[in-house]
Design a protein around this motif. Structure first.
Motif, PDB file in Angstrom:
ATOM      1  N   THR A 286       0.843  -1.197   0.000  1.00  0.00           N
ATOM      2  CA  THR A 286       0.000   0.000   0.000  1.00  0.00           C
ATOM      3  C   THR A 286       0.875   1.242   0.000  1.00  0.00           C
ATOM      4  OG1 THR A 286      -1.601  -1.239   1.301  1.00  0.00           O
ATOM      5  CG2 THR A 286      -1.879   1.136   1.229  1.00  0.00           C
ATOM      6  N   ASP A 287       0.453   2.271  -0.736  1.00  0.00           N
ATOM      7  CA  ASP A 287       1.196   3.520  -0.797  1.00  0.00           C
ATOM      8  C   ASP A 287       0.887   4.356   0.447  1.00  0.00           C
ATOM      9  OD1 ASP A 287       2.578   5.796  -1.421  1.00  0.00           O
ATOM     10  OD2 ASP A 287       1.455   6.227  -3.252  1.00  0.00           O
ATOM     11  N   VAL A 288       1.780   4.324   1.401  1.00  0.00           N
ATOM     12  CA  VAL A 288       1.592   5.008   2.674  1.00  0.00           C
ATOM     13  C   VAL A 288       1.523   6.514   2.470  1.00  0.00           C
ATOM     14  CG1 VAL A 288       2.661   5.453   4.928  1.00  0.00           C
ATOM     15  CG2 VAL A 288       2.641   3.147   3.985  1.00  0.00           C
ATOM     16  N   LYS A 289       2.359   7.047   1.595  1.00  0.00           N
ATOM     17  CA  LYS A 289       2.354   8.492   1.347  1.00  0.00           C
ATOM     18  C   LYS A 289       0.990   8.957   0.854  1.00  0.00           C
ATOM     19  CE  LYS A 289       7.250   8.785   0.362  1.00  0.00           C
ATOM     20  NZ  LYS A 289       8.293   9.111  -0.585  1.00  0.00           N
ATOM     21  N   GLN A 290       0.399   8.172  -0.033  1.00  0.00           N
ATOM     22  CA  GLN A 290      -0.911   8.528  -0.571  1.00  0.00           C
ATOM     23  C   GLN A 290      -1.974   8.459   0.537  1.00  0.00           C
ATOM     24  OE1 GLN A 290      -2.280   6.037  -3.758  1.00  0.00           O
ATOM     25  NE2 GLN A 290      -4.075   7.304  -4.159  1.00  0.00           N
ATOM     26  N   LEU A 291      -1.910   7.434   1.375  1.00  0.00           N
ATOM     27  CA  LEU A 291      -2.879   7.325   2.474  1.00  0.00           C
ATOM     28  C   LEU A 291      -2.760   8.506   3.432  1.00  0.00           C
ATOM     29  CD1 LEU A 291      -2.707   3.508   3.321  1.00  0.00           C
ATOM     30  CD2 LEU A 291      -4.565   4.736   2.163  1.00  0.00           C
ATOM     31  N   LEU A 292      -1.535   8.912   3.730  1.00  0.00           N
ATOM     32  CA  LEU A 292      -1.339  10.039   4.638  1.00  0.00           C
ATOM     33  C   LEU A 292      -1.844  11.342   4.022  1.00  0.00           C
ATOM     34  CD1 LEU A 292       2.172   9.137   6.052  1.00  0.00           C
ATOM     35  CD2 LEU A 292      -0.032   8.991   7.243  1.00  0.00           C
TER      36      LEU A 292
ATOM     37  N   LEU B 227      -4.804   2.430   6.663  1.00  0.00           N
ATOM     38  CA  LEU B 227      -3.505   2.482   7.326  1.00  0.00           C
ATOM     39  C   LEU B 227      -3.538   1.707   8.645  1.00  0.00           C
ATOM     40  CD1 LEU B 227      -0.639   3.464   7.091  1.00  0.00           C
ATOM     41  CD2 LEU B 227      -1.339   5.639   8.093  1.00  0.00           C
ATOM     42  N   ALA B 228      -4.643   1.783   9.361  1.00  0.00           N
ATOM     43  CA  ALA B 228      -4.781   1.007  10.606  1.00  0.00           C
ATOM     44  C   ALA B 228      -4.733  -0.493  10.315  1.00  0.00           C
ATOM     45  CB  ALA B 228      -6.082   1.376  11.310  1.00  0.00           C
ATOM     46  N   ARG B 229      -5.364  -0.919   9.231  1.00  0.00           N
ATOM     47  CA  ARG B 229      -5.299  -2.334   8.839  1.00  0.00           C
ATOM     48  C   ARG B 229      -3.870  -2.749   8.497  1.00  0.00           C
ATOM     49  NH1 ARG B 229     -10.462  -2.321   4.891  1.00  0.00           N
ATOM     50  NH2 ARG B 229     -12.057  -2.609   6.485  1.00  0.00           N
ATOM     51  N   LEU B 230      -3.179  -1.876   7.786  1.00  0.00           N
ATOM     52  CA  LEU B 230      -1.795  -2.152   7.412  1.00  0.00           C
ATOM     53  C   LEU B 230      -0.919  -2.279   8.660  1.00  0.00           C
ATOM     54  CD1 LEU B 230       0.327  -2.426   5.166  1.00  0.00           C
ATOM     55  CD2 LEU B 230       0.503   0.060   5.151  1.00  0.00           C
ATOM     56  N   ILE B 231      -1.083  -1.389   9.608  1.00  0.00           N
ATOM     57  CA  ILE B 231      -0.323  -1.447  10.860  1.00  0.00           C
ATOM     58  C   ILE B 231      -0.642  -2.746  11.585  1.00  0.00           C
ATOM     59  CG2 ILE B 231      -0.036  -0.399  13.160  1.00  0.00           C
ATOM     60  CD1 ILE B 231       1.205   1.335  11.018  1.00  0.00           C
ATOM     61  N   ASP B 232      -1.908  -3.087  11.649  1.00  0.00           N
ATOM     62  CA  ASP B 232      -2.317  -4.318  12.330  1.00  0.00           C
ATOM     63  C   ASP B 232      -1.679  -5.541  11.682  1.00  0.00           C
ATOM     64  OD1 ASP B 232      -3.898  -5.717  14.297  1.00  0.00           O
ATOM     65  OD2 ASP B 232      -5.182  -6.355  12.641  1.00  0.00           O
ATOM     66  N   ARG B 233      -1.654  -5.555  10.361  1.00  0.00           N
ATOM     67  CA  ARG B 233      -1.072  -6.691   9.637  1.00  0.00           C
ATOM     68  C   ARG B 233       0.436  -6.781   9.896  1.00  0.00           C
ATOM     69  NH1 ARG B 233      -2.967  -5.670   4.604  1.00  0.00           N
ATOM     70  NH2 ARG B 233      -1.148  -4.483   3.996  1.00  0.00           N
ATOM     71  N   GLU B 234       1.109  -5.639   9.950  1.00  0.00           N
ATOM     72  CA  GLU B 234       2.561  -5.640  10.104  1.00  0.00           C
ATOM     73  C   GLU B 234       3.018  -5.866  11.549  1.00  0.00           C
ATOM     74  OE1 GLU B 234       3.926  -6.099   7.499  1.00  0.00           O
ATOM     75  OE2 GLU B 234       2.750  -5.070   5.988  1.00  0.00           O
TER      76      GLU B 234
END
Length: 192
Positions: free
Chosen positions: A2-8, A26-33
């Motif tokens: 996922t493009d973090v810069k775009q999400l931010l 982004l919360a889902r991405l953090i949870d996955r990582e």
């Protein structure tokens, strides 16, 4: 990935639906990582978030009455609300590797409490060292928070932490003194 810069960037949008979707993704991405088998990806994501937290852009300098010939200034890339959310996410995934990127942000009054929280959560000797440097900053509430953070890191604190808390324990402000005294009770200084 996922493009973090775009999400931010989307999280800083005025479109509430876009802001919500970006925050959720982004919360889902953090949870996955945060899963144990994702340490490399977690480190990469934490570094990317720390870089975005510290990122600046060039902007036109605001007009002043002082003739200083400054046409442009560096300003944070993201709005304060987004930077605070980045800190919230970093509290979950940041490590010692991000300390050099985020520690200078202790000087930015708008987000210094959140940065203090990230360093406290990292909880390493390097993070404690950066917090020690922040004990000289202005603001009773902030210095109380710094004392508490150093105390929370307690088990790995250094003589430097002990010295800084000892100095705060003699502060003219009663609340700062009390916080430093409580923090001193929680730290153990390694024998040298």
């Amino acid at each position: 990935m996922t493009d973090v810069k775009q999400l931010l960037t989307q999280m800083g949008s005025v479109d509430m639906a876009m802001k919500y979707r970006a925050h959720r993704e982004l919360a889902r991405l953090i949870d996955r990582e945060t899963r144990p088998d994702h340490s490399e990806e977690r480190e990469q994501l934490a570094t990317e978030l720390a870089m975005e937290l510290a990122a600046t852009v060039t902007s036109k300098a605001p007009p002043t009455n002082v003739p200083d010939n400054i046409d442009t200034v560096q300003v944070p890339k993201h709005p304060i609300a987004v930077r605070r959310l980045i800190c919230t996410f970093l509290q979950q995934i940041a490590s010692d590797k991000q300390v050099p990127m985020i520690a200078p942000l202790l000087n930015e009054i708008e987000i210094r409490d959140e940065v203090r929280g990230v360093l406290q959560r990292i909880g390493t000797t390097a993070a404690a060292h950066e917090l020690v440097g922040a004990t000289k900053q202005l603001g009773t509430e902030f210095r109380i928070g710094v004392a508490n953070a150093i105390g929370a890191i307690g088990s790995i604190s250094t003589g430097e932490s002990f010295d800084a808390l000892s100095e705060l324990a003699m502060d003219p402000d009663t609340e700062v003194r009390m916080a430093a005294q409580r923090a001193l009770k929680r730290i153990r200084v390694p024998h040298e």
